[in-house]
Design a protein around this motif. Sequence first.
Motif, PDB file in Angstrom:
ATOM      1  N   GLN A   1      -4.650   3.108  -7.814  1.00 18.06           N
ATOM      2  CA  GLN A   1      -5.421   2.469  -6.741  1.00 18.06           C
ATOM      3  C   GLN A   1      -4.743   2.420  -5.471  1.00 18.06           C
ATOM      4  O   GLN A   1      -5.486   1.698  -4.558  1.00 18.06           O
ATOM      5  CB  GLN A   1      -5.922   1.169  -7.076  1.00 18.06           C
ATOM      6  CG  GLN A   1      -6.908   0.882  -8.563  1.00 18.06           C
ATOM      7  CD  GLN A   1      -7.056  -0.279  -9.005  1.00 18.06           C
ATOM      8  OE1 GLN A   1      -6.412  -1.169  -8.742  1.00 18.06           O
ATOM      9  NE2 GLN A   1      -8.002  -0.480 -10.011  1.00 18.06           N
ATOM     10  N   GLY A   2      -3.529   3.015  -5.292  1.00 16.05           N
ATOM     11  CA  GLY A   2      -2.986   3.285  -4.071  1.00 16.05           C
ATOM     12  C   GLY A   2      -2.052   2.017  -3.790  1.00 16.05           C
ATOM     13  O   GLY A   2      -1.787   1.718  -2.551  1.00 16.05           O
ATOM     14  N   ARG A   3      -1.719   1.387  -4.737  1.00 16.88           N
ATOM     15  CA  ARG A   3      -0.585  -0.128  -4.377  1.00 16.88           C
ATOM     16  C   ARG A   3       0.143  -0.235  -5.455  1.00 16.88           C
ATOM     17  O   ARG A   3       0.208   0.137  -6.587  1.00 16.88           O
ATOM     18  CB  ARG A   3      -1.974  -1.422  -4.460  1.00 16.88           C
ATOM     19  CG  ARG A   3      -1.159  -2.725  -4.301  1.00 16.88           C
ATOM     20  CD  ARG A   3      -2.379  -3.577  -4.196  1.00 16.88           C
ATOM     21  NE  ARG A   3      -3.072  -3.878  -5.555  1.00 16.88           N
ATOM     22  CZ  ARG A   3      -2.705  -4.427  -6.549  1.00 16.88           C
ATOM     23  NH1 ARG A   3      -1.375  -5.108  -6.498  1.00 16.88           N
ATOM     24  NH2 ARG A   3      -3.417  -4.517  -7.570  1.00 16.88           N
TER      25      ARG A   3
ATOM     26  N   PRO B   1       7.470   9.193   2.831  1.00 17.72           N
ATOM     27  CA  PRO B   1       7.391  10.212   1.557  1.00 17.72           C
ATOM     28  C   PRO B   1       8.365  10.241   0.609  1.00 17.72           C
ATOM     29  O   PRO B   1       7.928  10.425  -0.537  1.00 17.72           O
ATOM     30  CB  PRO B   1       7.392  11.619   2.566  1.00 17.72           C
ATOM     31  CG  PRO B   1       6.823  11.269   3.749  1.00 17.72           C
ATOM     32  CD  PRO B   1       7.378  10.008   4.167  1.00 17.72           C
TER      33      PRO B   1
ATOM     34  N   PRO C   1       0.980  -1.150   0.058  1.00 13.24           N
ATOM     35  CA  PRO C   1      -0.031  -0.090   0.023  1.00 13.24           C
ATOM     36  C   PRO C   1       0.903   1.336  -0.078  1.00 13.24           C
ATOM     37  O   PRO C   1       1.780   1.464   0.692  1.00 13.24           O
ATOM     38  CB  PRO C   1      -0.802  -0.280   1.402  1.00 13.24           C
ATOM     39  CG  PRO C   1      -0.910  -1.636   1.822  1.00 13.24           C
ATOM     40  CD  PRO C   1       0.681  -2.082   1.087  1.00 13.24           C
ATOM     41  N   LEU C   2       0.634   2.089  -0.949  1.00  9.56           N
ATOM     42  CA  LEU C   2       1.362   3.358  -1.244  1.00  9.56           C
ATOM     43  C   LEU C   2       1.315   4.132   0.045  1.00  9.56           C
ATOM     44  O   LEU C   2       2.358   4.771   0.629  1.00  9.56           O
ATOM     45  CB  LEU C   2       1.075   3.938  -2.247  1.00  9.56           C
ATOM     46  CG  LEU C   2       1.414   3.522  -3.709  1.00  9.56           C
ATOM     47  CD1 LEU C   2       0.826   4.232  -4.778  1.00  9.56           C
ATOM     48  CD2 LEU C   2       2.852   3.174  -3.790  1.00  9.56           C
ATOM     49  N   ARG C   3       0.342   4.149   1.107  1.00 11.96           N
ATOM     50  CA  ARG C   3       0.191   4.971   1.942  1.00 11.96           C
ATOM     51  C   ARG C   3       1.116   4.645   3.025  1.00 11.96           C
ATOM     52  O   ARG C   3       1.413   5.090   4.104  1.00 11.96           O
ATOM     53  CB  ARG C   3      -1.371   4.998   2.620  1.00 11.96           C
ATOM     54  CG  ARG C   3      -1.755   3.540   2.920  1.00 11.96           C
ATOM     55  CD  ARG C   3      -3.298   3.505   3.544  1.00 11.96           C
ATOM     56  NE  ARG C   3      -3.826   2.108   3.472  1.00 11.96           N
ATOM     57  CZ  ARG C   3      -3.307   1.393   4.541  1.00 11.96           C
ATOM     58  NH1 ARG C   3      -2.474   1.801   5.338  1.00 11.96           N
ATOM     59  NH2 ARG C   3      -4.013   0.058   4.368  1.00 11.96           N
ATOM     60  N   THR C   4       1.688   3.223   3.107  1.00 10.30           N
ATOM     61  CA  THR C   4       2.614   2.785   4.125  1.00 10.30           C
ATOM     62  C   THR C   4       4.014   3.212   3.995  1.00 10.30           C
ATOM     63  O   THR C   4       4.674   2.940   4.804  1.00 10.30           O
ATOM     64  CB  THR C   4       2.378   1.401   4.454  1.00 10.30           C
ATOM     65  OG1 THR C   4       2.773   0.571   2.921  1.00 10.30           O
ATOM     66  CG2 THR C   4       1.033   0.867   4.662  1.00 10.30           C
TER      67      THR C   4
ATOM     68  N   ARG D   1       7.712   7.219  -1.659  1.00  7.11           N
ATOM     69  CA  ARG D   1       6.392   7.470  -2.577  1.00  7.11           C
ATOM     70  C   ARG D   1       6.733   8.451  -3.656  1.00  7.11           C
ATOM     71  O   ARG D   1       6.389   8.377  -4.954  1.00  7.11           O
ATOM     72  CB  ARG D   1       5.313   8.241  -1.687  1.00  7.11           C
ATOM     73  CG  ARG D   1       4.567   7.294  -0.965  1.00  7.11           C
ATOM     74  CD  ARG D   1       3.312   7.806  -0.405  1.00  7.11           C
ATOM     75  NE  ARG D   1       3.290   8.976   0.500  1.00  7.11           N
ATOM     76  CZ  ARG D   1       3.199   9.132   1.480  1.00  7.11           C
ATOM     77  NH1 ARG D   1       3.532   8.180   2.317  1.00  7.11           N
ATOM     78  NH2 ARG D   1       3.541  10.487   2.139  1.00  7.11           N
ATOM     79  N   THR D   2       7.738   9.279  -3.503  1.00  9.47           N
ATOM     80  CA  THR D   2       8.090  10.215  -4.580  1.00  9.47           C
ATOM     81  C   THR D   2       8.688   9.463  -5.706  1.00  9.47           C
ATOM     82  O   THR D   2       8.744   9.851  -6.841  1.00  9.47           O
ATOM     83  CB  THR D   2       9.244  11.127  -3.932  1.00  9.47           C
ATOM     84  OG1 THR D   2       8.391  11.977  -3.023  1.00  9.47           O
ATOM     85  CG2 THR D   2       9.690  12.128  -5.191  1.00  9.47           C
TER      86      THR D   2
END
Length: 408
Positions: free
Chosen positions: A385-387, A363, A357-360, A366-367
């Motif tokens: 979709q956040g993955r 920063p 999951p990208l939210r985990t 994610r960049t």
Amino acid sequence: MPGALPIADPAPADGLLPELAAVGAGDRHFGVYLHVPFCRVRCGYCDFNTYTATELRGAKQSDYADEAVRELHFGRSILDRSGVPARPASTVFFGGGTPTLLPSDDLVRMFNGVVDAFGLEPGAEVTTEANPDSVDAEYLGRLAEAGFTRVSFGMQSAVPHVLATLERTHDPERIPLVVQWAKDAGLDVSLDLIYGTPGESLDDWKASLDRAISCDPDHISAYSLIIEAGTKLARQIRSGEVATPDEDLQADMYELADGMLSDAGYDWYEVSNWAKDDDHRSRHNLSYWTGEDWWGVGPGSHSHVGGVRWWNVKHPAAYAQRMAAGESPAAGRETLDDDTREIERILLLTRTRDGIPLRTLAPEARTAVAGLIADELVNAKAALQGRLELTRTGRLMADAVVRRLVGE
């Protein structure tokens, strides 16, 4: 001989675990791995902790099941005394070596030792590895009757000259027979393949894939050949007796495998593993990739509970002595810090179809995802979709993807 154990802190003589191991344990699955370190012959490419009869020196195969059962009960005692909540085993895996060199009653006794020591979740996955020439229909039926649910056959190749280079001794014509015996017994079946063996052509690899798919197993693993230092094959390559594996050809072989397996109805769920559906994924191996807990039984086995990792003494004789004395068989251990656990989480989950999951991600990680999408290493649709999910090209470069995510 097998490679050396990792260098880390000495394991405490009493085997007790630090308080960290108990934190959050109730939310994690628990598995048991039982290592059976015996082989008829040592394959030239193998770096696993295995021993032929002439290498045992002070240990007996006939005593091994009882020694393993002792460690199972020792393990339950250690977890209880360390305050780790009791959990039944959700997966059990017999690996090696060749577990099926032992009589079927020995494997059943070891499995019953797991149940006695830890209990077993309803619907638990219970797997043994097997060589195609080490079992018959009666042996497989006995395992199924005792509660085993799955068998993983070391097929490696269907091509005789490839098997000869790997020093595998089974007849490739036996593969369909043992698969059918396992199915008749009610066992799920996995076939393990190796690609990139020196002298193996793309056509050879296609022939092996065709044979594996024609057997209609529930699961197929395909691993690129890794030349491990200290093995016979490494020495043969160094001396020029055998050619060095071609990395470009190995990449072509991976792409061929993924295409053929996909066309045959198998979905990848980890870089080297394909299953007919989610129910036929190897739940035990998934527990390694997702950071669950497991106790590893036997010489050289590794265990992990809540960020604490340890490993047993390597030789069966040293292991037997520890078990006879009622001592911990652990040789060393390490407690992972938060940064190391996060790097390992990214390293392992990146290899899986479910991804991360990208939210985990931090920063800075994610960049990095935008650049990975631009380089066609990460699936853009999944990212929206956040993955984070690797593309086929990304799977070939999984280590490079991880390095970019962790900023190396």
